[in-house]
Scaffold this motif. Structure first.
Motif, PDB file in Angstrom:
ATOM      1  N   SER A 164       0.742  -5.928 -12.876  1.00  0.00           N
ATOM      2  CA  SER A 164       1.896  -6.757 -12.387  1.00  0.00           C
ATOM      3  C   SER A 164       1.665  -7.902 -11.420  1.00  0.00           C
ATOM      4  CB  SER A 164       2.324  -5.559 -11.311  1.00  0.00           C
ATOM      5  OG  SER A 164       2.491  -4.238 -11.838  1.00  0.00           O
ATOM      6  N   TYR A 165       2.771  -8.828 -11.218  1.00  0.00           N
ATOM      7  CA  TYR A 165       2.261 -10.171 -10.541  1.00  0.00           C
ATOM      8  C   TYR A 165       1.831  -9.876  -9.269  1.00  0.00           C
ATOM      9  CZ  TYR A 165       2.926 -14.363  -8.251  1.00  0.00           C
ATOM     10  OH  TYR A 165       3.235 -15.509  -7.396  1.00  0.00           O
ATOM     11  N   LYS A 166       2.639  -9.130  -8.410  1.00  0.00           N
ATOM     12  CA  LYS A 166       2.199  -8.867  -7.227  1.00  0.00           C
ATOM     13  C   LYS A 166       2.375  -7.417  -6.696  1.00  0.00           C
ATOM     14  CE  LYS A 166       7.059  -9.141  -5.213  1.00  0.00           C
ATOM     15  NZ  LYS A 166       7.744  -9.840  -4.086  1.00  0.00           N
ATOM     16  N   ILE A 167       1.673  -6.964  -5.447  1.00  0.00           N
ATOM     17  CA  ILE A 167       1.970  -5.890  -4.897  1.00  0.00           C
ATOM     18  C   ILE A 167       2.374  -6.135  -3.568  1.00  0.00           C
ATOM     19  CG2 ILE A 167      -0.668  -5.324  -4.329  1.00  0.00           C
ATOM     20  CD1 ILE A 167      -0.243  -2.502  -4.846  1.00  0.00           C
ATOM     21  N   THR A 168       3.214  -5.352  -3.156  1.00  0.00           N
ATOM     22  CA  THR A 168       3.712  -5.438  -1.580  1.00  0.00           C
ATOM     23  C   THR A 168       3.154  -4.151  -0.561  1.00  0.00           C
ATOM     24  OG1 THR A 168       5.998  -6.248  -2.539  1.00  0.00           O
ATOM     25  CG2 THR A 168       6.041  -5.334  -0.184  1.00  0.00           C
ATOM     26  N   LYS A 169       2.696  -4.664   0.519  1.00  0.00           N
ATOM     27  CA  LYS A 169       2.328  -3.774   1.480  1.00  0.00           C
ATOM     28  C   LYS A 169       3.531  -2.381   1.450  1.00  0.00           C
ATOM     29  CE  LYS A 169       0.906  -3.264   6.159  1.00  0.00           C
ATOM     30  NZ  LYS A 169       0.693  -3.820   7.467  1.00  0.00           N
ATOM     31  N   GLY A 170       2.791  -1.150   1.270  1.00  0.00           N
ATOM     32  CA  GLY A 170       3.518  -0.238   1.179  1.00  0.00           C
ATOM     33  C   GLY A 170       4.147   0.166  -0.278  1.00  0.00           C
ATOM     34  N   GLY A 171       3.876  -0.694  -1.193  1.00  0.00           N
ATOM     35  CA  GLY A 171       4.386  -0.776  -2.648  1.00  0.00           C
ATOM     36  C   GLY A 171       3.473  -0.202  -3.455  1.00  0.00           C
ATOM     37  N   SER A 172       3.735  -0.379  -4.934  1.00  0.00           N
ATOM     38  CA  SER A 172       2.925  -0.129  -6.126  1.00  0.00           C
ATOM     39  C   SER A 172       2.946  -1.203  -6.833  1.00  0.00           C
ATOM     40  CB  SER A 172       3.707   0.963  -6.808  1.00  0.00           C
ATOM     41  OG  SER A 172       4.304   2.096  -5.974  1.00  0.00           O
ATOM     42  N   ALA A 173       2.029  -1.008  -7.813  1.00  0.00           N
ATOM     43  CA  ALA A 173       1.552  -2.152  -9.055  1.00  0.00           C
ATOM     44  C   ALA A 173       0.899  -1.273 -10.163  1.00  0.00           C
ATOM     45  CB  ALA A 173       0.944  -3.371  -8.615  1.00  0.00           C
ATOM     46  N   VAL A 174       1.201  -2.137 -11.193  1.00  0.00           N
ATOM     47  CA  VAL A 174       0.261  -1.337 -12.618  1.00  0.00           C
ATOM     48  C   VAL A 174      -0.531  -2.302 -12.798  1.00  0.00           C
ATOM     49  CG1 VAL A 174       1.921  -2.232 -14.153  1.00  0.00           C
ATOM     50  CG2 VAL A 174       0.788   0.058 -14.777  1.00  0.00           C
TER      51      VAL A 174
END
Length: 459
Positions: free
Chosen positions: A153-163
């Motif tokens: 994933s390009y980005k990850i947000t605080k509190g969020g997810s990414a692959v």
């Protein structure tokens, strides 16, 4: 006159008694723990891959106590001593670390054997004790695993997810996982074909910083790591200051404390609140994390979810990651994080499923009340709390539009609503991301699909 000729001579009788006593004494002496005949036990595999850097761990135990240890390396021509120790104070169990001499160079083409000899403190064998010898085949390997990033994933947000999708290769590959800066380990699941892996990762809302790296180890102890290059997007979450009132403390707080606290009768109202908001909350969260930490698949080839819409016409009444600070008489007395999204519509509203999944958890869970957990694959779980009723059972398969449960006010809830959460391998993440079709497509589905095409093209 008749004489009894069967009478035993007193001297012979005494001799027999003394002989039996001595025999008993010798038998008792020789069978005492000091004369035990069991050799020590050496715990190490018969064949070891060694990078010559990481110490080899060897466990040795004995019924009476370990007295001596000798370790040497045999290259077929020479015997290289590695350890030779005598123990003044015997130990029934010990672990030693065998290190390779730094000034010695070995020929990788040779076959090496590790010789381990251990003796105990038994007085058996004329006080020499019992000994054991173990020979271990050593395969030298100081080549690190290779890691290659395929997609993420390009980005990850605080509190969020990414692959992330990557490959890891080594002839003796042992473990592959994702390691974060805050101590969480995410399982990497085999993806599409052998040697490729995929994982979702999560940045907890209460962690200010986030870093994640791919880690691969082999059986020789060699370790490789590779940083995952995300764009890190910070996000500010709500902070709520809540004043506690007597009515608040004496109502549901007291009810929950009476059900779960062992010393309820000796608690003050504030003690009851702190028990519910801190002690009980922590235990319930541990239970929640326990059933949402596992990735059930041995391999995946694709993964995508429909956006979640669990409550028709439901309005958000409390946000995810709300940091709640509780005050009594202007003094902060407790705090908590609200790790879900609260939705409300009407009392006992139907909670509808949006995806295919399986029920993995359904029980009363303290502050969460009647708590339902559904597994959707790839380490993703849905959490539905404060329910009033559910007709489902653990193990039931669910599909889109199925009724999971009805909303309620069970647990630490002060009105009928649904506490909806998404959990990735035991970490609560922003439900809003998984309710957004564009976010799911851009950050999960498309990343996995493009990685799959790259992998299949390389077949």
């Amino acid at each position: 006159m008749y004489r009894n000729r069967s009478r035993i001579n007193p001297k012979i009788f005494i001799f027999l008694i003394l002989t039996l006593a001595i025999a008993y004494g010798v038998f008792h002496f020789l069978t005492s723990p000091k004369f035990e005949q069991n050799p020590p036990k050496i715990e190490i595999a018969d064949e070891i891959y060694w990078n010559l850097i990481s110490p080899l761990k060897v466990k040795i135990s004995d019924d009476t106590g370990v007295k001596s240890i000798k370790v040497s390396l045999n290259d077929g021509e020479n015997l290289i001593p590695l350890k030779d120790e005598e123990y003044g104070i015997s130990q029934k169990e010990l672990e030693i670390a065998v290190e390779f001499p730094k000034n010695l160079i070995l020929n990788k083409d040779k076959k090496y054997k590790l010789h381990i000899e251990a003796g105990d403190i038994s007085a058996w064998n004329f006080t020499k004790g019992n000994k054991i010898d173990k020979v271990v085949n050593i395969i030298i390997d100081n080549k690190k695993p290779l890691i290659n990033l395929v997609a993420n994933s390009y980005k990850i947000t605080k509190g969020g997810s990414a692959v992330v999708v990557f490959s890891a290769s080594d002839e003796m590959l042992d473990e592959v996982f994702i390691r974060t800066n805050y101590g969480k380990i995410f399982k990497a699941t085999p993806f599409v074909k052998e040697g490729y892996y995929a994982s979702l990762v999560a940045w907890p809302a209460n962690e200010d910083e986030f870093r994640a790296e791919i880690v691969a180890t082999d059986k020789a102890g060699n370790v490789s790591s590779s940083q995952i290059r995300y764009f890190y997007s910070d996000k500010k979450y709500k902070v709520s200051q809540i004043k506690l009132s007597e009515n608040f403390l004496s109502g549901k707080v007291s009810d929950l404390a009476s059900q779960h606290a062992q010393n309820f009768n000796s608690m003050s109202d504030l003690d009851k609140f702190k028990f519910v908001n801190e002690t009980l909350r922590e235990q319930n969260a541990k239970d929640l994390h326990a059933f949402t930490s596992r990735v059930h698949e041995d391999m995946i080839s694709e993964f995508s979810l429909h956006p979640f819409y669990p409550l028709a016409k439901g309005a958000a009444v409390a946000s995810f990651a709300d940091h709640r600070l509780f005050f009594l008489n202007s003094e902060q007395v407790s705090e908590s994080w609200h790790m879900g999204l609260d939705l409300a519509s009407v009392a006992n509203a139907d909670i509808k499923e949006s995806n295919y999944g399986v029920v993995v958890f359904l029980q009363d869970n303290g502050i969460y009340g009647l708590n339902l957990g559904v597994y959707y694959g790839f380490g993703v779980y849905g959490v539905y709390a404060h329910c009033s009723n559910s007709a489902l059972s653990v193990g039931d398969q669910v599909k889109p539009n199925d009724i999971l449960a009805q909303t309620g006010a069970t647990g630490f809830a002060f009105g009928d609503h649904l506490h909806f959460g998404i959990v990735v391998q035991g970490v609560e993440v922003r439900p809003e991301e998984w309710m957004d079709p564009k976010w799911i497509k851009d950050n999960v589905s498309d990343v996995l699909e493009s990685a799959k095409k790259v992998i299949e093209k390389g077949k």
